[in-house]
Scaffold this motif. Structure first.
Motif, PDB file in Angstrom:
ATOM      1  N   LEU A 122       0.833  -1.206   0.000  1.00 39.38           N
ATOM      2  CA  LEU A 122       0.000   0.000   0.000  1.00 39.38           C
ATOM      3  C   LEU A 122       0.869   1.257   0.000  1.00 39.38           C
ATOM      4  O   LEU A 122       0.552   2.238  -0.670  1.00 39.38           O
ATOM      5  CB  LEU A 122      -0.939   0.004   1.205  1.00 39.38           C
ATOM      6  CG  LEU A 122      -2.047  -1.054   1.197  1.00 39.38           C
ATOM      7  CD1 LEU A 122      -2.842  -1.001   2.480  1.00 39.38           C
ATOM      8  CD2 LEU A 122      -2.952  -0.885  -0.003  1.00 39.38           C
ATOM      9  N   GLN A 123       1.965   1.213   0.748  1.00 41.51           N
ATOM     10  CA  GLN A 123       2.852   2.361   0.798  1.00 41.51           C
ATOM     11  C   GLN A 123       3.462   2.641  -0.580  1.00 41.51           C
ATOM     12  O   GLN A 123       3.611   3.790  -0.983  1.00 41.51           O
ATOM     13  CB  GLN A 123       3.957   2.112   1.821  1.00 41.51           C
ATOM     14  CG  GLN A 123       4.710   3.336   2.228  1.00 41.51           C
ATOM     15  CD  GLN A 123       5.632   3.044   3.405  1.00 41.51           C
ATOM     16  OE1 GLN A 123       5.973   1.895   3.673  1.00 41.51           O
ATOM     17  NE2 GLN A 123       6.024   4.102   4.096  1.00 41.51           N
ATOM     18  N   GLU A 124       3.771   1.585  -1.312  1.00 40.09           N
ATOM     19  CA  GLU A 124       4.358   1.744  -2.644  1.00 40.09           C
ATOM     20  C   GLU A 124       3.339   2.184  -3.699  1.00 40.09           C
ATOM     21  O   GLU A 124       3.679   2.902  -4.640  1.00 40.09           O
ATOM     22  CB  GLU A 124       4.974   0.421  -3.118  1.00 40.09           C
ATOM     23  CG  GLU A 124       6.207  -0.001  -2.378  1.00 40.09           C
ATOM     24  CD  GLU A 124       6.670  -1.395  -2.809  1.00 40.09           C
ATOM     25  OE1 GLU A 124       6.190  -1.886  -3.855  1.00 40.09           O
ATOM     26  OE2 GLU A 124       7.487  -1.969  -2.096  1.00 40.09           O
ATOM     27  N   ASN A 125       2.082   1.737  -3.555  1.00 38.71           N
ATOM     28  CA  ASN A 125       1.118   1.880  -4.650  1.00 38.71           C
ATOM     29  C   ASN A 125      -0.050   2.828  -4.407  1.00 38.71           C
ATOM     30  O   ASN A 125      -0.775   3.134  -5.357  1.00 38.71           O
ATOM     31  CB  ASN A 125       0.552   0.502  -5.012  1.00 38.71           C
ATOM     32  CG  ASN A 125       1.627  -0.417  -5.522  1.00 38.71           C
ATOM     33  OD1 ASN A 125       2.238  -0.139  -6.540  1.00 38.71           O
ATOM     34  ND2 ASN A 125       1.881  -1.498  -4.809  1.00 38.71           N
ATOM     35  N   CYS A 126      -0.289   3.276  -3.206  1.00 35.84           N
ATOM     36  CA  CYS A 126      -1.497   4.074  -2.942  1.00 35.84           C
ATOM     37  C   CYS A 126      -1.360   5.549  -3.287  1.00 35.84           C
ATOM     38  O   CYS A 126      -2.365   6.226  -3.462  1.00 35.84           O
ATOM     39  CB  CYS A 126      -1.934   3.923  -1.492  1.00 35.84           C
ATOM     40  SG  CYS A 126      -3.015   2.516  -1.275  1.00 35.84           S
ATOM     41  N   GLY A 127      -0.159   6.071  -3.349  1.00 37.28           N
ATOM     42  CA  GLY A 127      -0.006   7.489  -3.668  1.00 37.28           C
ATOM     43  C   GLY A 127      -0.633   8.354  -2.595  1.00 37.28           C
ATOM     44  O   GLY A 127      -0.316   8.237  -1.418  1.00 37.28           O
ATOM     45  N   SER A 128      -1.573   9.227  -2.995  1.00 36.09           N
ATOM     46  CA  SER A 128      -2.195  10.148  -2.040  1.00 36.09           C
ATOM     47  C   SER A 128      -3.488   9.610  -1.437  1.00 36.09           C
ATOM     48  O   SER A 128      -4.111  10.298  -0.628  1.00 36.09           O
ATOM     49  CB  SER A 128      -2.473  11.481  -2.732  1.00 36.09           C
ATOM     50  OG  SER A 128      -3.403  11.283  -3.782  1.00 36.09           O
ATOM     51  N   LEU A 129      -3.903   8.415  -1.802  1.00 33.45           N
ATOM     52  CA  LEU A 129      -5.131   7.829  -1.260  1.00 33.45           C
ATOM     53  C   LEU A 129      -4.876   7.372   0.176  1.00 33.45           C
ATOM     54  O   LEU A 129      -4.009   6.543   0.423  1.00 33.45           O
ATOM     55  CB  LEU A 129      -5.586   6.644  -2.111  1.00 33.45           C
ATOM     56  CG  LEU A 129      -6.870   5.947  -1.693  1.00 33.45           C
ATOM     57  CD1 LEU A 129      -8.049   6.900  -1.847  1.00 33.45           C
ATOM     58  CD2 LEU A 129      -7.091   4.699  -2.515  1.00 33.45           C
ATOM     59  N   PRO A 130      -5.613   7.898   1.154  1.00 31.44           N
ATOM     60  CA  PRO A 130      -5.402   7.465   2.534  1.00 31.44           C
ATOM     61  C   PRO A 130      -5.877   6.021   2.720  1.00 31.44           C
ATOM     62  O   PRO A 130      -6.884   5.610   2.150  1.00 31.44           O
ATOM     63  CB  PRO A 130      -6.244   8.440   3.362  1.00 31.44           C
ATOM     64  CG  PRO A 130      -7.193   9.079   2.421  1.00 31.44           C
ATOM     65  CD  PRO A 130      -6.625   8.945   1.045  1.00 31.44           C
ATOM     66  N   TYR A 131      -5.134   5.263   3.531  1.00 34.35           N
ATOM     67  CA  TYR A 131      -5.480   3.856   3.732  1.00 34.35           C
ATOM     68  C   TYR A 131      -5.240   3.484   5.188  1.00 34.35           C
ATOM     69  O   TYR A 131      -4.492   4.134   5.913  1.00 34.35           O
ATOM     70  CB  TYR A 131      -4.665   2.949   2.819  1.00 34.35           C
ATOM     71  CG  TYR A 131      -3.179   3.020   3.029  1.00 34.35           C
ATOM     72  CD1 TYR A 131      -2.561   2.195   3.976  1.00 34.35           C
ATOM     73  CD2 TYR A 131      -2.395   3.878   2.286  1.00 34.35           C
ATOM     74  CE1 TYR A 131      -1.196   2.273   4.181  1.00 34.35           C
ATOM     75  CE2 TYR A 131      -1.040   3.943   2.478  1.00 34.35           C
ATOM     76  CZ  TYR A 131      -0.436   3.134   3.429  1.00 34.35           C
ATOM     77  OH  TYR A 131       0.910   3.206   3.631  1.00 34.35           O
ATOM     78  N   THR A 132      -5.906   2.390   5.597  1.00 34.22           N
ATOM     79  CA  THR A 132      -5.753   1.834   6.929  1.00 34.22           C
ATOM     80  C   THR A 132      -5.708   0.314   6.790  1.00 34.22           C
ATOM     81  O   THR A 132      -6.582  -0.262   6.140  1.00 34.22           O
ATOM     82  CB  THR A 132      -6.926   2.245   7.845  1.00 34.22           C
ATOM     83  OG1 THR A 132      -6.969   3.664   7.912  1.00 34.22           O
ATOM     84  CG2 THR A 132      -6.773   1.669   9.229  1.00 34.22           C
ATOM     85  N   VAL A 133      -4.726  -0.307   7.405  1.00 35.60           N
ATOM     86  CA  VAL A 133      -4.652  -1.765   7.429  1.00 35.60           C
ATOM     87  C   VAL A 133      -5.233  -2.213   8.751  1.00 35.60           C
ATOM     88  O   VAL A 133      -4.730  -1.846   9.815  1.00 35.60           O
ATOM     89  CB  VAL A 133      -3.192  -2.268   7.271  1.00 35.60           C
ATOM     90  CG1 VAL A 133      -3.156  -3.788   7.339  1.00 35.60           C
ATOM     91  CG2 VAL A 133      -2.607  -1.774   5.942  1.00 35.60           C
TER      92      VAL A 133
END
Length: 144
Positions: free
Chosen positions: A126-137
């Motif tokens: 996710l860190q490599e591919n999400c860009g500016s999209l916020p995410y939560t694992v």
């Protein structure tokens, strides 16, 4: 200008009368005259409109219309972009052999891996591919 316009209107009325006369007497040569007078009236009417029109007001209305149209579609375009991003994350996880539930709520991507041991790999992807999209694992997977 107004007197020319009234004169052209008078000629138009006379030409209309001549046109009615032509219906009952078809062998006369009034057709070119009628067309010329009608063209003169149209030209003077358009010229009068072009001189007296509020062009600044028209430009202002067109600018307001374009600004309103732009803002109406912006949230929809953002929503579509987020949905496409969520689908791309699903595909990336599947390509790397990771089973996970991916959901998008309020502009944030929530990823719950099926196996807790996959959480560090999920974070890295996710860190490599999400860009500016916020995410939560999220934890919660109990698969072996």
């Amino acid at each position: 200008m107004e007197s020319i316009r009234h004169l052209a209107l008078g000629c138009c009325v006379v030409s209309t009368a001549a046109g009615l006369l032509r219906v009952f007497w078809p062998d006369n040569g009034y057709k070119p005259v009628i067309n010329a007078v009608l063209m003169l009236y149209i030209i003077t009417a358009v010229w009068q409109f072009a001189r007296t029109a509020d062009w600044q007001g028209v430009v202002g209305q067109l600018q307001n219309f374009s600004a309103a149209a732009k803002t109406d579609y912006e949230p929809y375009a953002q929503s579509l972009a987020e949905q496409v991003s969520a689908q791309a994350v699903r595909e990336i996880l599947q390509q790397n052999g990771i089973e996970a539930a991916v959901s998008l709520r309020d502009g944030t991507l929530y990823v719950t891996p099926a196996r807790p041991a996959d959480a560090p790999r999920v974070r890295g992807l996710l860190q490599e591919n999400c860009g500016s999209l916020p995410y939560t694992v999220q934890s919660g997977g109990d698969a072996p």
